[in-house]
Scaffold this motif. Sequence first.
Motif, PDB file in Angstrom:
ATOM      1  N   THR A   1       0.738  -1.161   0.073  1.00  0.00           N
ATOM      2  CA  THR A   1       0.068  -0.119   0.074  1.00  0.00           C
ATOM      3  C   THR A   1       0.856   1.286   0.124  1.00  0.00           C
TER       4      THR A   1
ATOM      5  N   ALA B   1      -1.038   4.555  -0.438  1.00  0.00           N
ATOM      6  CA  ALA B   1      -2.033   5.399  -0.211  1.00  0.00           C
ATOM      7  C   ALA B   1      -1.597   6.646   1.074  1.00  0.00           C
TER       8      ALA B   1
ATOM      9  N   LEU C   1      -5.757   6.158   4.474  1.00  0.00           N
ATOM     10  CA  LEU C   1      -6.429   5.186   3.712  1.00  0.00           C
ATOM     11  C   LEU C   1      -5.920   3.651   3.548  1.00  0.00           C
ATOM     12  N   LYS C   2      -4.520   3.679   3.102  1.00  0.00           N
ATOM     13  CA  LYS C   2      -3.870   2.611   2.876  1.00  0.00           C
ATOM     14  C   LYS C   2      -4.635   1.275   2.353  1.00  0.00           C
ATOM     15  N   GLU C   3      -5.073   0.345   3.021  1.00  0.00           N
ATOM     16  CA  GLU C   3      -5.713  -0.897   2.480  1.00  0.00           C
ATOM     17  C   GLU C   3      -7.146  -0.577   2.171  1.00  0.00           C
ATOM     18  N   HIS C   4      -7.527   0.563   2.747  1.00  0.00           N
ATOM     19  CA  HIS C   4      -9.018   0.983   2.574  1.00  0.00           C
ATOM     20  C   HIS C   4      -9.182   1.928   1.061  1.00  0.00           C
ATOM     21  N   SER C   5      -8.086   2.019   0.568  1.00  0.00           N
ATOM     22  CA  SER C   5      -8.079   3.038  -0.673  1.00  0.00           C
ATOM     23  C   SER C   5      -8.764   2.416  -1.604  1.00  0.00           C
ATOM     24  N   ARG C   6      -9.674   3.018  -2.662  1.00  0.00           N
ATOM     25  CA  ARG C   6     -10.093   2.189  -3.781  1.00  0.00           C
ATOM     26  C   ARG C   6      -9.235   1.656  -4.460  1.00  0.00           C
TER      27      ARG C   6
ATOM     28  N   SER D   1      -6.440  -0.173  -3.788  1.00  0.00           N
ATOM     29  CA  SER D   1      -6.221  -1.298  -3.046  1.00  0.00           C
ATOM     30  C   SER D   1      -7.430  -2.314  -2.737  1.00  0.00           C
TER      31      SER D   1
END
Length: 76
Positions: free
Chosen positions: A37, A39, A43-48, A50
């Motif tokens: 990741t 982002a 956001l990290k793993e919650h970014s669109r 990803s």
Amino acid sequence: MRKLLLTSCAFPTERVTQAFLDLLEQDPREMTSAIITTAAVQLKEHSRPSVKAKKALETMGFRRVDFIDIEFERSR
């Protein structure tokens, strides 16, 4: 051998997806994968992108898809 695919937009077309699968030396159901990741911190793993990449890898059949945050995770 481990392989690394660098992409900024995951698998935008079926052609890219198929080219990626053609590079694999075994069935994805026997493999794990990881998404690094990049982002913004919140956001990290919650970014669109990803989430989209994870769903694509799961659809391809990978038995596990992990997220790796090289900015904050300790090395193993």
